[in-house]
Motif scaffolding. Sequence first.
Motif, PDB file in Angstrom:
ATOM      1  N   ILE A   1     -17.038  35.558 -23.400  1.00 48.19           N
ATOM      2  CA  ILE A   1     -17.586  34.207 -23.254  1.00 48.19           C
ATOM      3  C   ILE A   1     -16.797  33.442 -22.196  1.00 48.19           C
ATOM      4  O   ILE A   1     -17.376  32.775 -21.330  1.00 48.19           O
ATOM      5  N   GLY A   2     -15.478  33.545 -22.253  1.00 48.87           N
ATOM      6  CA  GLY A   2     -14.627  32.878 -21.257  1.00 48.87           C
ATOM      7  C   GLY A   2     -14.881  33.383 -19.849  1.00 48.87           C
ATOM      8  O   GLY A   2     -14.931  32.594 -18.898  1.00 48.87           O
TER       9      GLY A   2
ATOM     10  N   ARG B   1     -17.159  32.493 -14.425  1.00 49.34           N
ATOM     11  CA  ARG B   1     -18.085  32.873 -13.349  1.00 49.34           C
ATOM     12  C   ARG B   1     -19.091  31.760 -13.071  1.00 49.34           C
ATOM     13  O   ARG B   1     -19.432  31.494 -11.912  1.00 49.34           O
ATOM     14  N   PHE B   2     -19.571  31.115 -14.119  1.00 48.44           N
ATOM     15  CA  PHE B   2     -20.523  30.031 -13.973  1.00 48.44           C
ATOM     16  C   PHE B   2     -19.896  28.856 -13.223  1.00 48.44           C
ATOM     17  O   PHE B   2     -20.492  28.296 -12.295  1.00 48.44           O
TER      18      PHE B   2
ATOM     19  N   LYS C   1     -18.757  26.763  -5.777  1.00 46.96           N
ATOM     20  CA  LYS C   1     -19.227  27.192  -4.457  1.00 46.96           C
ATOM     21  C   LYS C   1     -20.425  26.359  -4.017  1.00 46.96           C
ATOM     22  O   LYS C   1     -20.529  25.980  -2.845  1.00 46.96           O
ATOM     23  N   GLU C   2     -21.326  26.060  -4.932  1.00 43.36           N
ATOM     24  CA  GLU C   2     -22.492  25.244  -4.612  1.00 43.36           C
ATOM     25  C   GLU C   2     -22.059  23.843  -4.186  1.00 43.36           C
ATOM     26  O   GLU C   2     -22.550  23.302  -3.185  1.00 43.36           O
TER      27      GLU C   2
ATOM     28  N   GLY D   1     -13.934  21.879 -11.810  1.00 38.39           N
ATOM     29  CA  GLY D   1     -14.415  22.324 -10.510  1.00 38.39           C
ATOM     30  C   GLY D   1     -15.914  22.467 -10.420  1.00 38.39           C
ATOM     31  O   GLY D   1     -16.453  22.738  -9.362  1.00 38.39           O
ATOM     32  N   GLY D   2     -16.612  22.280 -11.524  1.00 33.96           N
ATOM     33  CA  GLY D   2     -18.073  22.393 -11.525  1.00 33.96           C
ATOM     34  C   GLY D   2     -18.711  21.081 -11.940  1.00 33.96           C
ATOM     35  O   GLY D   2     -18.112  20.024 -11.822  1.00 33.96           O
TER      36      GLY D   2
END
Length: 151
Positions: free
Chosen positions: A14-15, A20-21, A27-28, A99-100
């Motif tokens: 899960i981590g 990765r998500f 990056k986006e 970061g997201g």
Amino acid sequence: MMNSKKTFANALNIGIEKARFIDHQSKEINQIIEELRSQIFLQTNGKVEVSVMDDASNYKSHSAVYDGPLFNIGTNKKILAAKNNEKTMRLSYWDTNKGGYPCTIKYGDISASAGDKESLIGILEDMLSDSDIAKNIIELMQGDSTNNSNP
């Protein structure tokens, strides 16, 4: 004991999926900032660059700016800054979730949160259309003595 191994392995999986998500989101977001940087640079005839950077108190502005690379390990609180050859000005404060998304952008008395690419682009467009932000960019365009000096 066998059951806890599966539980730990599942938790690790899960981590890994979450990491990765968030990497994909980071990056986006970086691509959006790079496009912002490119368009501002072209619109100002190369006089002003925009970037995301660590928050620092020595930048002049009513808001903060973020200068790339967008998301580094460490604090997620950044600023979006505009700069010429002489000075750097904060445009907005920038905060992310590891970061997201969500990204929170604060400028003037406005605070907006983006949960995806489209909303982030919309918030950045709204920010750029703000008169105080435009004044900062105009000041940087006019203050670049390397492009405005007379012999």
